[in-house]
Design a protein around this motif. Sequence first.
Motif, PDB file in Angstrom:
ATOM      1  N   ILE A  69       0.925  -1.120   0.081  1.00 40.47           N
ATOM      2  CA  ILE A  69       0.018   0.003  -0.043  1.00 40.47           C
ATOM      3  C   ILE A  69       0.941   1.313   0.124  1.00 40.47           C
ATOM      4  O   ILE A  69       0.538   2.065  -0.764  1.00 40.47           O
ATOM      5  CB  ILE A  69      -1.071   0.005   1.292  1.00 40.47           C
ATOM      6  CG1 ILE A  69      -2.055  -1.189   1.153  1.00 40.47           C
ATOM      7  CG2 ILE A  69      -1.827   1.233   1.538  1.00 40.47           C
ATOM      8  CD1 ILE A  69      -2.832  -1.330   2.381  1.00 40.47           C
ATOM      9  N   GLN A  70       2.079   1.272   0.675  1.00 37.07           N
ATOM     10  CA  GLN A  70       2.728   2.236   0.743  1.00 37.07           C
ATOM     11  C   GLN A  70       3.525   2.542  -0.442  1.00 37.07           C
ATOM     12  O   GLN A  70       3.575   3.722  -0.975  1.00 37.07           O
ATOM     13  CB  GLN A  70       3.858   2.115   1.944  1.00 37.07           C
ATOM     14  CG  GLN A  70       4.824   3.362   2.112  1.00 37.07           C
ATOM     15  CD  GLN A  70       6.062   3.131   3.096  1.00 37.07           C
ATOM     16  OE1 GLN A  70       6.006   1.890   3.703  1.00 37.07           O
ATOM     17  NE2 GLN A  70       6.856   3.869   3.071  1.00 37.07           N
ATOM     18  N   CYS A 114       2.332   1.630  -3.530  1.00 42.33           N
ATOM     19  CA  CYS A 114       1.509   2.309  -4.495  1.00 42.33           C
ATOM     20  C   CYS A 114       1.063   3.667  -4.185  1.00 42.33           C
ATOM     21  O   CYS A 114       0.951   4.543  -5.120  1.00 42.33           O
ATOM     22  CB  CYS A 114       0.007   1.602  -4.134  1.00 42.33           C
ATOM     23  SG  CYS A 114       0.209  -0.091  -4.713  1.00 42.33           S
ATOM     24  N   ARG A 115       1.027   4.092  -2.870  1.00 40.47           N
ATOM     25  CA  ARG A 115       0.764   5.799  -2.546  1.00 40.47           C
ATOM     26  C   ARG A 115       1.864   6.395  -3.048  1.00 40.47           C
ATOM     27  O   ARG A 115       1.883   7.493  -3.793  1.00 40.47           O
ATOM     28  CB  ARG A 115       0.667   5.723  -1.233  1.00 40.47           C
ATOM     29  CG  ARG A 115      -0.762   5.432  -0.516  1.00 40.47           C
ATOM     30  CD  ARG A 115      -1.024   5.677   0.993  1.00 40.47           C
ATOM     31  NE  ARG A 115      -2.209   5.331   1.361  1.00 40.47           N
ATOM     32  CZ  ARG A 115      -2.431   4.891   2.346  1.00 40.47           C
ATOM     33  NH1 ARG A 115      -1.543   4.913   3.504  1.00 40.47           N
ATOM     34  NH2 ARG A 115      -3.601   4.430   3.043  1.00 40.47           N
ATOM     35  N   GLU A 116       3.380   5.941  -2.791  1.00 32.91           N
ATOM     36  CA  GLU A 116       4.432   6.520  -3.378  1.00 32.91           C
ATOM     37  C   GLU A 116       4.381   6.677  -5.037  1.00 32.91           C
ATOM     38  O   GLU A 116       4.828   7.744  -5.646  1.00 32.91           O
ATOM     39  CB  GLU A 116       5.623   5.804  -2.916  1.00 32.91           C
ATOM     40  CG  GLU A 116       5.840   6.130  -1.390  1.00 32.91           C
ATOM     41  CD  GLU A 116       7.061   5.420  -0.682  1.00 32.91           C
ATOM     42  OE1 GLU A 116       7.592   4.780  -1.660  1.00 32.91           O
ATOM     43  OE2 GLU A 116       7.366   5.282   0.430  1.00 32.91           O
ATOM     44  N   CYS A 117       4.072   5.618  -5.420  1.00 38.07           N
ATOM     45  CA  CYS A 117       3.942   5.671  -6.992  1.00 38.07           C
ATOM     46  C   CYS A 117       3.027   6.905  -7.519  1.00 38.07           C
ATOM     47  O   CYS A 117       3.302   7.569  -8.433  1.00 38.07           O
ATOM     48  CB  CYS A 117       3.533   4.326  -7.395  1.00 38.07           C
ATOM     49  SG  CYS A 117       4.846   3.105  -7.338  1.00 38.07           S
ATOM     50  N   ILE A 118       1.974   6.761  -6.841  1.00 41.15           N
ATOM     51  CA  ILE A 118       0.969   7.776  -7.352  1.00 41.15           C
ATOM     52  C   ILE A 118       1.402   9.281  -6.939  1.00 41.15           C
ATOM     53  O   ILE A 118       1.357  10.348  -8.054  1.00 41.15           O
ATOM     54  CB  ILE A 118      -0.518   7.693  -6.433  1.00 41.15           C
ATOM     55  CG1 ILE A 118      -1.059   6.351  -6.884  1.00 41.15           C
ATOM     56  CG2 ILE A 118      -1.420   8.639  -6.519  1.00 41.15           C
ATOM     57  CD1 ILE A 118      -2.237   5.921  -5.966  1.00 41.15           C
ATOM     58  N   ASN A 119       2.325   9.489  -6.009  1.00 38.60           N
ATOM     59  CA  ASN A 119       2.554  10.914  -5.548  1.00 38.60           C
ATOM     60  C   ASN A 119       3.504  11.314  -6.734  1.00 38.60           C
ATOM     61  O   ASN A 119       3.843  12.489  -7.142  1.00 38.60           O
ATOM     62  CB  ASN A 119       3.099  10.862  -4.184  1.00 38.60           C
ATOM     63  CG  ASN A 119       2.241  10.843  -3.108  1.00 38.60           C
ATOM     64  OD1 ASN A 119       0.900  11.341  -3.375  1.00 38.60           O
ATOM     65  ND2 ASN A 119       2.613  10.247  -2.130  1.00 38.60           N
ATOM     66  N   LYS A 125       2.170  12.175  -9.955  1.00 38.42           N
ATOM     67  CA  LYS A 125       1.502  13.606  -9.936  1.00 38.42           C
ATOM     68  C   LYS A 125       2.762  14.534 -10.304  1.00 38.42           C
ATOM     69  O   LYS A 125       2.491  15.838 -10.740  1.00 38.42           O
ATOM     70  CB  LYS A 125       1.117  14.031  -8.439  1.00 38.42           C
ATOM     71  CG  LYS A 125      -0.383  13.093  -8.224  1.00 38.42           C
ATOM     72  CD  LYS A 125      -0.926  13.433  -6.996  1.00 38.42           C
ATOM     73  CE  LYS A 125      -2.265  12.526  -6.444  1.00 38.42           C
ATOM     74  NZ  LYS A 125      -2.518  12.702  -5.179  1.00 38.42           N
TER      75      LYS A 125
END
Length: 60
Positions: free
Chosen positions: A5-6, A8-13, A16
């Motif tokens: 999950i972490q 995936c969040r870093e990838c999304i950030n 952006k």
Amino acid sequence: MKKIIQFCRECINELKKVSWPSRSEVVASVKVVLISTIFIAVALGILDWAFMRGLRLIFA
């Protein structure tokens, strides 16, 4: 599971932060690639034809 999950969040950030090309830039790039591909295909076709013609003259 927490690391996934972490990640995936870093990838999304990070995504952006990416500077995405505009539609016109993408269209221009696609045109360049298509024209280049067609030109190289034709040039290789001509070279192939010429070499085959030469080989037929030598070995026929």
